[in-house]
Each structure stands twice: as structure tokens, then as C-alpha cells.
Design a protein around this motif. Sequence first.
Motif, short mmCIF file in Angstrom:
data_model
loop_
_atom_site.label_atom_id
_atom_site.label_comp_id
_atom_site.label_asym_id
_atom_site.label_seq_id
_atom_site.Cartn_x
_atom_site.Cartn_y
_atom_site.Cartn_z
N VAL A 63 -53.63 21.24 -28.68
CA VAL A 63 -54.79 21.27 -29.58
C VAL A 63 -55.11 22.69 -30.05
CG1 VAL A 63 -56.54 21.43 -27.77
CG2 VAL A 63 -57.06 20.18 -29.88
N ASN A 64 -54.65 23.70 -29.28
CA ASN A 64 -54.89 25.10 -29.67
C ASN A 64 -53.92 25.49 -30.79
OD1 ASN A 64 -56.01 24.69 -27.06
ND2 ASN A 64 -56.09 26.88 -26.73
N THR A 65 -54.10 24.87 -31.95
CA THR A 65 -53.26 25.13 -33.12
C THR A 65 -54.13 25.01 -34.37
OG1 THR A 65 -52.67 22.78 -32.95
CG2 THR A 65 -50.98 24.35 -32.28
N VAL A 116 -55.97 26.74 -11.05
CA VAL A 116 -55.15 27.38 -12.08
C VAL A 116 -55.06 26.52 -13.34
CG1 VAL A 116 -52.79 28.16 -12.63
CG2 VAL A 116 -53.76 28.66 -10.38
N HIS A 117 -55.30 27.15 -14.48
CA HIS A 117 -55.14 26.45 -15.77
C HIS A 117 -53.64 26.43 -16.11
CE1 HIS A 117 -55.62 25.46 -20.03
NE2 HIS A 117 -56.87 25.11 -19.74
N PRO A 118 -53.13 25.32 -16.69
CA PRO A 118 -51.69 25.25 -16.96
C PRO A 118 -51.18 26.22 -18.02
CG PRO A 118 -52.80 23.29 -17.80
CD PRO A 118 -53.82 24.06 -17.01
N GLU A 119 -52.08 26.96 -18.68
CA GLU A 119 -51.61 28.01 -19.60
C GLU A 119 -51.14 29.26 -18.83
OE1 GLU A 119 -54.50 28.97 -22.64
OE2 GLU A 119 -54.78 26.86 -23.11
N CYS A 120 -51.34 29.27 -17.49
CA CYS A 120 -50.89 30.43 -16.70
C CYS A 120 -49.38 30.33 -16.48
CB CYS A 120 -51.58 30.44 -15.33
SG CYS A 120 -53.34 30.76 -15.42
N SER A 155 -56.85 21.24 -16.60
CA SER A 155 -57.71 21.71 -17.69
C SER A 155 -59.03 22.19 -17.09
CB SER A 155 -57.99 20.58 -18.66
OG SER A 155 -58.89 19.66 -18.08
N THR A 156 -59.84 22.82 -17.90
CA THR A 156 -61.11 23.32 -17.39
C THR A 156 -61.94 22.18 -16.77
OG1 THR A 156 -61.87 23.19 -19.69
CG2 THR A 156 -61.32 25.35 -18.86
N ALA A 157 -61.94 21.01 -17.43
CA ALA A 157 -62.73 19.89 -16.90
C ALA A 157 -62.16 19.37 -15.58
CB ALA A 157 -62.78 18.76 -17.93
N ALA A 168 -70.45 23.39 -27.05
CA ALA A 168 -69.95 24.68 -26.53
C ALA A 168 -68.82 24.46 -25.54
CB ALA A 168 -71.08 25.46 -25.86
N HIS A 169 -67.82 25.32 -25.63
CA HIS A 169 -66.73 25.28 -24.66
C HIS A 169 -67.17 26.03 -23.40
CE1 HIS A 169 -62.76 26.09 -22.82
NE2 HIS A 169 -62.42 24.95 -23.41
N TYR A 170 -66.55 25.64 -22.27
CA TYR A 170 -66.88 26.26 -20.98
C TYR A 170 -66.62 27.76 -20.94
CZ TYR A 170 -66.97 21.56 -18.91
OH TYR A 170 -67.26 20.26 -18.59
N THR A 218 -54.15 17.87 -25.25
CA THR A 218 -54.94 18.96 -24.70
C THR A 218 -54.42 19.16 -23.28
OG1 THR A 218 -56.65 17.70 -23.57
CG2 THR A 218 -56.98 18.07 -25.94
N SER A 219 -54.91 20.19 -22.61
CA SER A 219 -54.44 20.38 -21.23
C SER A 219 -54.94 19.25 -20.34
CB SER A 219 -54.87 21.75 -20.70
OG SER A 219 -56.24 21.95 -20.95
N GLY A 220 -55.99 18.56 -20.81
CA GLY A 220 -56.56 17.46 -20.02
C GLY A 220 -55.76 16.16 -20.08
N GLY A 227 -68.08 21.31 -22.74
CA GLY A 227 -66.91 20.56 -22.29
C GLY A 227 -65.62 21.31 -22.51
N ASP A 228 -64.52 20.65 -22.14
CA ASP A 228 -63.20 21.19 -22.44
C ASP A 228 -62.81 20.71 -23.84
OD1 ASP A 228 -62.52 18.55 -21.98
OD2 ASP A 228 -60.92 18.96 -20.56
N SER A 229 -61.64 21.12 -24.31
CA SER A 229 -61.24 20.78 -25.68
C SER A 229 -61.22 19.28 -25.90
CB SER A 229 -59.84 21.30 -25.98
OG SER A 229 -59.69 22.58 -25.56
N LEU A 230 -60.74 18.53 -24.90
CA LEU A 230 -60.65 17.09 -25.06
C LEU A 230 -62.04 16.47 -25.17
CD1 LEU A 230 -59.09 14.44 -25.11
CD2 LEU A 230 -59.05 14.45 -22.62
P1 13P Z 1 -59.17 23.34 -22.17
O1 13P Z 1 -58.42 22.34 -22.98
O2 13P Z 1 -58.87 23.25 -20.73
O3 13P Z 1 -60.61 23.29 -22.49
O4 13P Z 1 -58.63 24.80 -22.58
C1 13P Z 1 -58.87 25.31 -23.85
C2 13P Z 1 -58.40 26.68 -23.94
O5 13P Z 1 -58.57 27.35 -24.93
C3 13P Z 1 -57.70 27.20 -22.83
O6 13P Z 1 -57.42 28.52 -23.01
#
Ligand code: 13P
Length: 321
Positions: free
Chosen positions: A125-127, A209-213, A226-228, A35-37, A140-142, A51-54
Motif C-alpha cells: 500500500v506504500n505506493t 519487529v515490523h516486517p519492513e525491517c 504490522s503496527t496493529a 491518524a496513523h500510529y 498492507t503489512s497487516g 490505526g495502521d494502513s489497513l
Molecule cells: P502499517 O501498515 O503497519 O501501518 O505500516 C505503514 C508504514 O508506513 C510502515 O512504515
Amino acid sequence: MKADKGYVEAEIAEGTDLVAEISRLKKEKNAVVLAHYYTLPEIQDVADFIGDSLALAQIAEKLDADIIVMCGVHFMGETVKILCPDKKVLVPDMNAGCSLADSCPAPELQKFIEEHPGHTVVSYVNTTAAVKALTDIVVTSGNALKVIESLPKDAKIIFGPDRNLGNYINSQTGRQMLLWDGACHVHEQFSLEGILDLKKAHPEAKVLVHPECPAPVRLVADKVGSTAVLLKWAEESPYQQFIVATESGIIHEMKRRCPDKTFIPAPPEGSTCGCNDCAFMKLNSLRKLYLTLLYELPEVTVDPSIIDRARRPIERMLAIS
Ligand code: 13P
Ligand code: SF4
């Protein structure tokens, strides 16, 4: 996205203890739940790994299970299938998409690559799997900064699809990557004014802050990651209060790890609810997880020719991480 119908409408006997049934089915079928966070607290609580995506990709690669259920979004299920093509990979709801992944259709990326020859193609990775198949290396953001730093200084790079993450990497590494113009609708929405108002009310609070902001939100961050990474920083830093500018699901794990600390969700633009949710992640419910384990549906499938091409850039990333 393939939709397996029927099982979702299945009746569940009144009084069924979903948590106990999920646990029983996991054992009986040698199934593992990831499960993702950002998923609902009750999903995180029944998962074998969160966990996070990584981390989820790294865990999936090493799993010795017959069935892997990915409670997250569809591209995460695809990543697991690409890494574990011989396993049955399930997601509780095929409609759990991702606005960021949707912002980059493979045919359009293909055209962009042809218009800019001589570039290394780096994809978040979000692709979709089809986009990964066009990619030289995934991030990944990590691990994005580490992966980009591993490329030659003079490499010409196409980065997609998240313009905010791309912008952040450019600012940190001095690279001038060519950015795809995509974004996550959840992270785009955070309001700088809302965060500054919260800072006034809680002057001691640190901003995560998550780097997607977008860049203005990142500018007021005490920690970007990243979330982690944000979780670890909240846990290990001496501070007691945090304003959290990422999807609010992560606050469940933050509170679990740091019960004495305070986590305040940053508000989206013009919000009255005070938090920002990814509706796709929240499609994962206990009911659907139970039915998924019971009927072994819906199953994630990826065309074998795509699996072969998409695995290489993911494995290249994992080797560097
Ligand atoms: P993380 O790689 O930080 O888990 O983020 C995944 C994601 O979907 C962020 O929006
Ligand atoms: Fe996609 Fe954004 Fe949801 Fe993450 S939070 S899964 S990037 S829509």
C-alpha cells in the motif's frame, strides 16, 4: 506532489486553543480526522480514528463525512481519495512523502512489468496511486501473508516496492516472488547490535519487529507484524517489557493501552538518540491540522482515470482482509 501555498503561513491568534478549535471545526464541517500510529502523540489524541494502513483504509471506505483529513503520509491520503472519490480529502502537509513509495516510480515499474510478462503484480500500500493503477492486488503489512496465500500456488508474482517485506513473505509462504529493490529509510536503519545490547540490559523484554525491517533484525523478533498486530500482541501477551523495532510513534498508543508495561524503542544504526522517527509522519502538527480544517487545504487530488484503475486492486485486497 501538488503544494497549496499560502495557508501554511497564515497567522493564528495568540492564545488560540488548537485542540478546542480542531474539535469545533470537525463538528461544524462534518469532518473526520484519521491518524496513523506513527504521528505525534498530540495528533493521535485529537484524531477520530487511529490505526495502521489497513484499518485506516477500511474505516475511510465506510465514513459518512464531507471532509476526511488524513494525518499520515501522502500515499495514505491518495488511498482515501481513491476509495472515497466524492469526498474532500485533505492532508495537513503535502510534503509528507514516503521513501518507500518514492523508491518505485510508476514508469520504472511499468518497464519492469513489461520485462517480466505473465506475472501477477502485487504492490504494498506504500505506493503512489499511479503504481496502484499498474497493480493486480494491493497488500498492507497487516494482510500481506493472507493475500499472497490467496493466489494460486504456481502464480508468478512481482512484489514491490519493499524488498524486506517481500523477503519476509517469501520466507513465510515458500513463494519465490520477484522483488522490487526498495526499502523504507526508517526501518532499514534499525541496528541488530543495538537490539542485542538492549536484550542484554533487559533480558525479559520481547522484541517486536515490523516486517519492513531487514532479515537480521527480524531473526531476533518474538513477534513480526504490522503496527496493529504488534500493538495487539503487546496488549494481549502476558509479557511486561518490549523492545520496539518500528517507528517510535506507536509507543504512544502502546503506553495508552498498556500503562503498566514497558516499551523500549530500538535504536537506529549509530544513533545517540535511541529511537527511530519517520520525519514525514512527524510533519503532521496540531497547527497544520487546524489550518487544514480551517482553509480546507491542501486537498489530495488523483486523476480520475487513475482512480478507476487504482481502486480495483485496493478493493480486491479489502475483500480478502
Ligand atoms: P502499517 O501498515 O503497519 O501501518 O505500516 C505503514 C508504514 O508506513 C510502515 O512504515
Ligand atoms: Fe514511508 Fe517508512 Fe515513513 Fe512508513 S516509516 S511512511 S514506509 S518512510
